[in-house]
Enzyme design. Structure first.
Site, PDB file in Angstrom:
ATOM      1  N   ASP A  52     -15.302   9.083 -11.901  1.00  0.00           N
ATOM      2  CA  ASP A  52     -14.245   8.820 -10.940  1.00  0.00           C
ATOM      3  C   ASP A  52     -14.561   7.463 -10.305  1.00  0.00           C
ATOM      4  O   ASP A  52     -15.699   6.975 -10.386  1.00  0.00           O
ATOM      5  CB  ASP A  52     -14.224   9.926  -9.888  1.00  0.00           C
ATOM      6  CG  ASP A  52     -13.185   9.696  -8.817  1.00  0.00           C
ATOM      7  OD1 ASP A  52     -12.063   9.292  -9.145  1.00  0.00           O
ATOM      8  OD2 ASP A  52     -13.533   9.899  -7.629  1.00  0.00           O
TER       9      ASP A  52
ATOM     10  N   ASP B  28     -12.926   6.020  -6.863  1.00  0.00           N
ATOM     11  CA  ASP B  28     -12.914   5.976  -5.402  1.00  0.00           C
ATOM     12  C   ASP B  28     -13.924   6.952  -4.809  1.00  0.00           C
ATOM     13  O   ASP B  28     -13.963   8.132  -5.183  1.00  0.00           O
ATOM     14  CB  ASP B  28     -11.518   6.299  -4.879  1.00  0.00           C
ATOM     15  CG  ASP B  28     -10.492   5.268  -5.325  1.00  0.00           C
ATOM     16  OD1 ASP B  28      -9.714   4.810  -4.494  1.00  0.00           O
ATOM     17  OD2 ASP B  28     -10.487   4.905  -6.521  1.00  0.00           O
TER      18      ASP B  28
ATOM     19  N   GLU C 230     -11.883   4.828  -0.503  1.00  0.00           N
ATOM     20  CA  GLU C 230     -10.702   5.350  -1.165  1.00  0.00           C
ATOM     21  C   GLU C 230      -9.661   4.230  -1.110  1.00  0.00           C
ATOM     22  O   GLU C 230      -9.130   3.906  -0.047  1.00  0.00           O
ATOM     23  CB  GLU C 230     -10.179   6.607  -0.459  1.00  0.00           C
ATOM     24  CG  GLU C 230     -11.067   7.825  -0.593  1.00  0.00           C
ATOM     25  CD  GLU C 230     -10.998   8.442  -1.994  1.00  0.00           C
ATOM     26  OE1 GLU C 230      -9.949   8.238  -2.683  1.00  0.00           O
ATOM     27  OE2 GLU C 230     -11.969   9.097  -2.396  1.00  0.00           O
TER      28      GLU C 230
ATOM     29  N   ARG D 256       1.581  10.012  -0.847  1.00  0.00           N
ATOM     30  CA  ARG D 256       0.859   8.854  -0.298  1.00  0.00           C
ATOM     31  C   ARG D 256       1.405   7.548  -0.837  1.00  0.00           C
ATOM     32  O   ARG D 256       1.571   6.561  -0.106  1.00  0.00           O
ATOM     33  CB  ARG D 256      -0.639   8.970  -0.618  1.00  0.00           C
ATOM     34  CG  ARG D 256      -1.360  10.031   0.199  1.00  0.00           C
ATOM     35  CD  ARG D 256      -2.811  10.166  -0.232  1.00  0.00           C
ATOM     36  NE  ARG D 256      -2.934  10.757  -1.560  1.00  0.00           N
ATOM     37  CZ  ARG D 256      -4.066  10.793  -2.258  1.00  0.00           C
ATOM     38  NH1 ARG D 256      -5.168  10.255  -1.759  1.00  0.00           N
ATOM     39  NH2 ARG D 256      -4.116  11.355  -3.446  1.00  0.00           N
TER      40      ARG D 256
ATOM     41  N   SER E 189      -9.859   7.683 -13.405  1.00  0.00           N
ATOM     42  CA  SER E 189      -9.597   7.656 -11.964  1.00  0.00           C
ATOM     43  C   SER E 189      -8.145   7.938 -11.615  1.00  0.00           C
ATOM     44  O   SER E 189      -7.226   7.464 -12.280  1.00  0.00           O
ATOM     45  CB  SER E 189      -9.994   6.271 -11.412  1.00  0.00           C
ATOM     46  OG  SER E 189      -9.647   6.159 -10.056  1.00  0.00           O
ATOM     47  N   GLY E 190      -8.008   8.702 -10.536  1.00  0.00           N
ATOM     48  CA  GLY E 190      -6.687   8.891  -9.947  1.00  0.00           C
ATOM     49  C   GLY E 190      -6.316   7.714  -9.070  1.00  0.00           C
ATOM     50  O   GLY E 190      -5.258   7.710  -8.447  1.00  0.00           O
TER      51      GLY E 190
ATOM     52  N   LYS F  92      -7.692  13.892 -16.549  1.00  0.00           N
ATOM     53  CA  LYS F  92      -9.094  13.473 -16.597  1.00  0.00           C
ATOM     54  C   LYS F  92      -9.868  14.326 -17.606  1.00  0.00           C
ATOM     55  O   LYS F  92     -10.648  13.802 -18.411  1.00  0.00           O
ATOM     56  CB  LYS F  92      -9.742  13.592 -15.213  1.00  0.00           C
ATOM     57  CG  LYS F  92      -9.310  12.534 -14.219  1.00  0.00           C
ATOM     58  CD  LYS F  92     -10.118  12.667 -12.932  1.00  0.00           C
ATOM     59  CE  LYS F  92      -9.737  11.585 -11.924  1.00  0.00           C
ATOM     60  NZ  LYS F  92     -10.636  11.569 -10.757  1.00  0.00           N
TER      61      LYS F  92
ATOM     62  N   ASP G  79     -16.215  13.056  -7.013  1.00  0.00           N
ATOM     63  CA  ASP G  79     -16.437  13.594  -5.671  1.00  0.00           C
ATOM     64  C   ASP G  79     -15.344  14.519  -5.176  1.00  0.00           C
ATOM     65  O   ASP G  79     -15.530  15.212  -4.177  1.00  0.00           O
ATOM     66  CB  ASP G  79     -16.572  12.435  -4.676  1.00  0.00           C
ATOM     67  CG  ASP G  79     -15.242  11.747  -4.423  1.00  0.00           C
ATOM     68  OD1 ASP G  79     -14.764  11.745  -3.269  1.00  0.00           O
ATOM     69  OD2 ASP G  79     -14.655  11.211  -5.380  1.00  0.00           O
TER      70      ASP G  79
END
Length: 404
Positions: free
Chosen positions: A196, A198, A205, A241, A284-285, A329, A352
């Protein structure tokens, strides 16, 4: 009639000692059944389990060993071993082995006592204890130390779930990390590591940093926290977001990218993984704009992240499909492993957040790094006290094996 004897030799370590002792044994036609040696602060502990083919030879051979050790200023102890005891020992070699790894800023006796007590409580026997971390000066600052002790244990835990729960409880109480993994051929033969981005590779983040620039920092940060804790679905939270960033100038990306800091240990970890022949990837998101910067900086092989849609120099508040969410992922990890011709047992995944759990569960070694409580409890392993380079210890890597 043969005799089996355990020979223990202790004293100040010196060159040629092993050759001298085994030379005496060689003259007596002795067979070596087991052997082990350790040196701690220049003090030797040397053990040899031998089979002396004929009883009448035993006294002469052992007397010569005693005399040779005396000349080398060593202490010797002889312990007879019955054939029944030896056969029982042989019968135990098929038992499952596990590795317990203690990671901490500074190793204390209490930490070792608690870990060893738990292993004994659940029916595991410690065979070897090794220090993987380098020698630390006495005046090392508390936040800069690195300590790692590896226990090789044998047996089958009576209650694996309770064992892990006890390790987690002690880890939280003493501010240490305790990893428990099966010792298999794959542990030192992994070849793909995915991360990941962030709050894993970087200490931020990114979407929260973008939100601050857009004047909606508090609203987005609250949603991010809830998503990382697993309280709300990642895809839904991501869409919510991102919509709040609509109208943010593209120029803000460059400013934020320049301010991002790598997580402690990231550069060392990737340097060593590359040296060891690993393929690496970011799954990664977060956003590809920043992930590609890290790719260049750390020499990462693959990047899969979300692409921000930009029109007329402004963010539209949406991302280009497909979105990299939790399931994607995991799918990407499987895809990369297949592409590289690897079994999933040969992969490492690090993250995380709750959206990392599927890939952490799929990988041979899944590590929750400085993660939220739910993620730490659910992942196979967790590291919170050390930097990212602490992952190397879980592979059995010793500091002295590094490039420095």
């Amino acid at each position: 009639m043969r005799e089996i004897v355990l020979i223990n030799i202790t004293g100040e370590d010196r060159p040629g000692l092993t050759a001298a002792i085994t030379g005496v044994l060689a003259q007596g036609g002795v067979n070596i059944l087991d052997i082990g040696q350790a040196v701690i602060h220049d003090t030797l502990s040397f053990g040899i389990l031998v089979e002396i083919p004929h009883t009448e030879q035993a006294s002469s051979v052992l007397k010569d060993v005693l005399f040779t050790a005396y000349k080398l200023d060593q202490q010797v102890r002889f312990t007879p071993v019955s054939e029944d005891d030896y056969q029982q020992w042989v019968g135990g070699q098929g038992k499952t082995r596990y590795i317990v790894t203690l990671l901490t800023r500074k190793v204390t006796a209490e930490q070792l006592q608690r870990v060893s007590s738990i292993t004994a409580q659940y029916g595991l026997n410690i065979d070897h204890i090794d220090r993987l971390s380098g020698r630390m000066p006495l005046d090392t600052p508390a936040d800069q130390g690195k300590g790692c002790i590896e226990f090789s244990v044998r047996g089958e835990p009576s209650d694996p779930a309770a064992l892990r729960a006890d390790f987690l409880s002690v880890a939280q109480e003493l501010n240490v990390d305790i990893a428990f993994q099966r010792d298999s051929v794959y542990r030192r033969n992994r070849r793909l590591a995915v991360f990941d981005m962030d709050s894993t590779l970087i200490e931020a983040e990114v979407i929260d940093e973008l939100a601050k620039a857009a004047g909606v920092g508090d609203r987005v940060s609250d949603i991010t926290e809830r998503a990382m804790r697993g309280e709300i679905d990642f895809r839904a939270s991501f869409t919510e977001r991102l919509a709040l960033l609509k109208g943010l100038p593209e120029s803000a990306l460059e400013q934020i990218g320049a301010s991002l800091r790598l997580t402690e240990g990231a550069e060392l970890l990737f340097a060593e993984l590359k040296r060891l022949g690993y393929k690496t990837a970011i799954l990664s998101g977060g956003f590809s704009y920043f992930a590609k910067q890290l790719q260049v900086r750390l020499g990462i092989d693959y990047v899969f992240a979300n692409e921000l849609q930009i029109e007329d120099g402004l963010l539209t508040g949406v991302a280009v499909e497909p979105i990299v969410d939790a399931q994607r992922k995991a799918d990407l990890l499987r895809q990369l492993a297949e592409q590289e011709g690897l079994r999933l047992e040969q992969t490492i995944a690090v993250g995380d957040g709750a959206n990392d759990l599927p890939m952490l569960g799929l990988a041979g070694l899944g590590v929750a790094f400085r993660a939220k409580p739910l993620v730490k409890q659910s992942a196979k392993q967790a590291i919170s006290t050390l930097g990212l380079d602490g992952i190397l210890y879980l592979l059995g890597f010793r500091d002295r094996e590094g490039t420095e």
